[in-house]
Design a protein around this motif. Sequence first.
Motif, PDB file in Angstrom:
ATOM      1  N   GLU A   1       0.813  -1.210   0.000  1.00 37.30           N
ATOM      2  CA  GLU A   1       0.000   0.000   0.000  1.00 37.30           C
ATOM      3  C   GLU A   1       0.851   1.266   0.000  1.00 37.30           C
ATOM      4  O   GLU A   1       0.377   2.338  -0.365  1.00 37.30           O
ATOM      5  CB  GLU A   1      -0.930   0.001   1.209  1.00 37.30           C
ATOM      6  CG  GLU A   1      -2.121  -0.945   1.106  1.00 37.30           C
ATOM      7  CD  GLU A   1      -1.684  -2.399   1.199  1.00 37.30           C
ATOM      8  OE1 GLU A   1      -2.283  -3.250   0.520  1.00 37.30           O
ATOM      9  OE2 GLU A   1      -0.730  -2.668   1.961  1.00 37.30           O
ATOM     10  N   GLU A   2       2.162   1.106   0.379  1.00 36.85           N
ATOM     11  CA  GLU A   2       3.062   2.267   0.353  1.00 36.85           C
ATOM     12  C   GLU A   2       3.755   2.385  -1.000  1.00 36.85           C
ATOM     13  O   GLU A   2       3.903   3.482  -1.534  1.00 36.85           O
ATOM     14  CB  GLU A   2       4.093   2.150   1.462  1.00 36.85           C
ATOM     15  CG  GLU A   2       5.068   3.331   1.538  1.00 36.85           C
ATOM     16  CD  GLU A   2       6.092   3.159   2.629  1.00 36.85           C
ATOM     17  OE1 GLU A   2       7.018   3.990   2.711  1.00 36.85           O
ATOM     18  OE2 GLU A   2       5.974   2.205   3.414  1.00 36.85           O
ATOM     19  N   LYS A   3       4.204   1.255  -1.546  1.00 36.63           N
ATOM     20  CA  LYS A   3       4.922   1.262  -2.825  1.00 36.63           C
ATOM     21  C   LYS A   3       4.628  -0.043  -3.543  1.00 36.63           C
ATOM     22  O   LYS A   3       4.864  -1.125  -3.026  1.00 36.63           O
ATOM     23  CB  LYS A   3       6.431   1.400  -2.586  1.00 36.63           C
ATOM     24  CG  LYS A   3       7.196   2.036  -3.734  1.00 36.63           C
ATOM     25  CD  LYS A   3       6.918   3.540  -3.771  1.00 36.63           C
ATOM     26  CE  LYS A   3       7.784   4.218  -4.826  1.00 36.63           C
ATOM     27  NZ  LYS A   3       7.504   5.645  -4.923  1.00 36.63           N
ATOM     28  N   THR A   4       4.124   0.072  -4.764  1.00 36.99           N
ATOM     29  CA  THR A   4       3.792  -1.149  -5.527  1.00 36.99           C
ATOM     30  C   THR A   4       4.933  -1.595  -6.436  1.00 36.99           C
ATOM     31  O   THR A   4       5.040  -2.780  -6.764  1.00 36.99           O
ATOM     32  CB  THR A   4       2.547  -0.911  -6.372  1.00 36.99           C
ATOM     33  OG1 THR A   4       2.791   0.188  -7.275  1.00 36.99           O
ATOM     34  CG2 THR A   4       1.346  -0.572  -5.495  1.00 36.99           C
ATOM     35  N   VAL A   5       5.843  -0.703  -6.864  1.00 37.78           N
ATOM     36  CA  VAL A   5       6.976  -1.006  -7.755  1.00 37.78           C
ATOM     37  C   VAL A   5       8.172  -0.196  -7.302  1.00 37.78           C
ATOM     38  O   VAL A   5       8.031   0.989  -6.985  1.00 37.78           O
ATOM     39  CB  VAL A   5       6.652  -0.692  -9.224  1.00 37.78           C
ATOM     40  CG1 VAL A   5       7.889  -0.944 -10.115  1.00 37.78           C
ATOM     41  CG2 VAL A   5       5.496  -1.539  -9.717  1.00 37.78           C
ATOM     42  N   LEU A   6       9.393  -0.836  -7.316  1.00 38.68           N
ATOM     43  CA  LEU A   6      10.656  -0.152  -7.046  1.00 38.68           C
ATOM     44  C   LEU A   6      11.373   0.062  -8.364  1.00 38.68           C
ATOM     45  O   LEU A   6      11.667  -0.910  -9.077  1.00 38.68           O
ATOM     46  CB  LEU A   6      11.519  -0.954  -6.079  1.00 38.68           C
ATOM     47  CG  LEU A   6      10.920  -1.196  -4.687  1.00 38.68           C
ATOM     48  CD1 LEU A   6      11.866  -2.031  -3.840  1.00 38.68           C
ATOM     49  CD2 LEU A   6      10.603   0.099  -3.985  1.00 38.68           C
ATOM     50  N   LYS A   7      11.657   1.285  -8.704  1.00 41.91           N
ATOM     51  CA  LYS A   7      12.333   1.619  -9.956  1.00 41.91           C
ATOM     52  C   LYS A   7      13.802   1.904  -9.664  1.00 41.91           C
ATOM     53  O   LYS A   7      14.110   2.791  -8.873  1.00 41.91           O
ATOM     54  CB  LYS A   7      11.673   2.820 -10.609  1.00 41.91           C
ATOM     55  CG  LYS A   7      10.231   2.560 -11.016  1.00 41.91           C
ATOM     56  CD  LYS A   7       9.588   3.780 -11.649  1.00 41.91           C
ATOM     57  CE  LYS A   7       8.175   3.516 -12.060  1.00 41.91           C
ATOM     58  NZ  LYS A   7       7.552   4.687 -12.688  1.00 41.91           N
ATOM     59  N   LEU A   8      14.741   1.124 -10.358  1.00 41.96           N
ATOM     60  CA  LEU A   8      16.181   1.249 -10.099  1.00 41.96           C
ATOM     61  C   LEU A   8      16.955   1.321 -11.415  1.00 41.96           C
ATOM     62  O   LEU A   8      16.421   1.058 -12.509  1.00 41.96           O
ATOM     63  CB  LEU A   8      16.689   0.057  -9.266  1.00 41.96           C
ATOM     64  CG  LEU A   8      16.027  -0.154  -7.900  1.00 41.96           C
ATOM     65  CD1 LEU A   8      15.004  -1.266  -8.006  1.00 41.96           C
ATOM     66  CD2 LEU A   8      17.045  -0.426  -6.818  1.00 41.96           C
ATOM     67  N   ARG A   9      18.314   1.607 -11.274  1.00 45.95           N
ATOM     68  CA  ARG A   9      19.244   1.643 -12.402  1.00 45.95           C
ATOM     69  C   ARG A   9      20.440   0.723 -12.086  1.00 45.95           C
ATOM     70  O   ARG A   9      21.084   0.889 -11.036  1.00 45.95           O
ATOM     71  CB  ARG A   9      19.743   3.062 -12.646  1.00 45.95           C
ATOM     72  CG  ARG A   9      18.678   4.062 -12.952  1.00 45.95           C
ATOM     73  CD  ARG A   9      19.268   5.415 -13.264  1.00 45.95           C
ATOM     74  NE  ARG A   9      20.193   5.891 -12.250  1.00 45.95           N
ATOM     75  CZ  ARG A   9      19.846   6.506 -11.130  1.00 45.95           C
ATOM     76  NH1 ARG A   9      18.546   6.709 -10.875  1.00 45.95           N
ATOM     77  NH2 ARG A   9      20.768   6.908 -10.275  1.00 45.95           N
TER      78      ARG A   9
END
Length: 806
Positions: free
Chosen positions: A92-100
């Motif tokens: 509910e806080e973050k559905t996907v983590l976007k990284l490099r």
Amino acid sequence: MLCFFFLVYYLSSAACSELLSRHRRSWIIDSFTIEEGHPGPFPYVLGKITIDRDYQVRFDLYGEGMDEEPKGVLTIDKESGTLYVNRAVDYEEKTVLKLRFEAMNTDSSIDTKLGVEIGISDINDNPPRFQRDLFEISVDEDATQGSHVQTMVAYDKDERGTPNSTFHYEIKSVSPNHPDTEFTIDSQSGTMSFKGCLDHEVAEMFTVVVEAKDHGDVVSLSSSSTVIIHVQDGNNHLPAISGQTGSGKVKEHEIGTSPLRLHMTDKDTPNSAAWRAKYTIQGDEGAHFKIETDPDTNDGILTVVKPLDFEEEALRELTISVENEAPYFSCKVKERPPSGLWKVETSKGDVPPPDTVKVSIEVEDVNDPPVFSVSVKEVALEENAPIGTWVEKVTAVDPDSRDFVYKVGSDPAGWVTVDPQTGDITTVGTPDRESLHVSDGFYTILLHALDDGVPPMTGTATLNIHVTDQNDNVPQPTVDFVDVCVSDGPSSINISAFDLDDHPYAGPFTFELLGDVKGKWKLNPSHGYTAGLVKEPGVYSGPHTVDVKISDMQGQFAVYNLSVTVCDCSVTPNCRDPRSTATTAAPGALAIVFASLLLIMCLLLMAVFMTCRKEFAPMPPSDSSGDTLLPSNIENPGTDCKVVVPDDIVAWFTEETHSDPSNWGGQHHGIKHSNFSKEMEQNFIYEHLVLDMSHLYNENWNQTSWRSLRANGHHHTHQREEASTMNFHAALQALLHQRLSSLQGKEADLLDYEPHVYAEEGDFDVLSELENIILPDKDSYQKALNNLGPKFKQLASIRKPPHIQN
């Protein structure tokens, strides 16, 4: 140029080398997903990045979960490319983590970059939530089953479209659980309703618990909300009249009394619309009654609003019904099928008749006043009608058949009387249309009819008598004196008249002059309401009396003595105001006095200035018979300033006083004339003669007048040795004679001067009496003067001195 060539070669070689090396690289990255709320232990291996290459590289990872929020979730082994999860995450806080991801060469140069997203898988960790934990609503008791009660709304934070966020509604409990009432809710929409009937008297309030439950695979979560339903009382019980109190009697002609009070009962909630009563009266012909509801007790209060008449109806029968403000209804359950609405029976549209009661109101007889057949009547009566003239007849009737008599209630002038038995009205006085009690030609009287009841009652009628006019008044002038101005030609003044009679016995009037007025007075015009009195040029100034005859349209006339004052309006604007004359003349007289004094002072100053010397020179003696003054050296030295008297005045005075010493036989100012010294003689001459002669000089005297005065009957051969006995009497007598002569000479110039007229003498045959003047001891003198009658004020105005008259 050589450097540029090497630079281009190097860059092109590097580019070609990179293109060739990329064909040799191969990235192998698995699909990574982090489970929400993983229990651990931490860290655990999430996965590994594998690459097929011929040289050594290092791995770096940046973005959300690393150096951005939520920080510290992930770490990477830079040598092997292994990913680790360090703590739990919340879907509910973050559905996907976007990284490099970055691959670094051994020389720390970036080999390549790649963007990676790591998904977070949801678990059922949130139950459905209602907007509020408690709802409180109201529902009318007469609501029909199936009516909307409340709509419940809940929300689940878990991933949409999954069983974790899908939920349904259901009612967990209802309190109290009444068999005739069942609450339902739609499992998908959350809409609440009820089956059966609501009864406020059985259950005033219901408490309903509603649950929302999701469809999670592993675990199912739920929450609940409470709905409190208040049942508003409806009118499902009819009011009933339980009794009555009061005498049930009312006196005729009486209003505002309450002979009756009705009591009622109702099982509905007190002070509600279902409990408050409304009463209705039937059989009240003439609308003599009204009934109101007592707001505290709900009783019906019957009140008389229009007088009742015992003679018309001694007993009144009324029907009174009662109902509630809210409409009546009823509901009863007949059948409860397993699905759908129940079968109920309602009474809307089929209301039973209201409760009614019959009451009797007794009208008590009271003494009614006699009633005149005509309460306001108008008749005509000629003024000056003889006493005993019949005017009118009035009639009255007593509703109670009692004996009564007629009386005059109001007769301001005392002109009429009424026969106590027959009602005939006759005159006992002479009607006068010009009376103060007559208004617009009408004289109003009040007549009473008084019965012998207990208490006696009186009926009243009004009689308006139109007093017709007669020619019993002669015309009258508006004033009895006028003022006319003196002029070379004719001058006029208006004379107005009035008549107390009305048309055609009044104006326009005819004016006529009587007596010897030819060449003196005439009228122009002589017809109308105002005539012009014209004075001919030959009329002298002063008071005059003119006889004027004034006639009305019918020839009735009267003769009046009109006082006319003729005066010079340029000098005296108001001929009858003596103070105005005095005020006009006063400034001129004062100017003459001040001018004379100023001239005398100037002459004296000049004389003093011309005769002042620094040393005293005595007068030398002389024996000449022509000298005026006797030689004398009796003055003491030391006076260097003397007043010089003209020689001709001194010589004349000396000769006259020497001529006849025997004429001096008395005293002047307490001093004997025979003992006057030379110095006293000169002082007396200056004080009593020079000043008078100076005034006479102002009156156009001259030296010739002096010489004529000396030669007028006087002898100059008297002995000078008799100068000690000066003859002042002869000199003073001559001065007075000349002064009177000058005044008589000027009298001819005062053409407009007339003696002051205080008042006309009037007719000797008519003697008027003065009022007796009584001064009370307690009142002040000034207050008594203010209260004196008009006759005394007339005398006072005649006797008042001119300088204080208004």
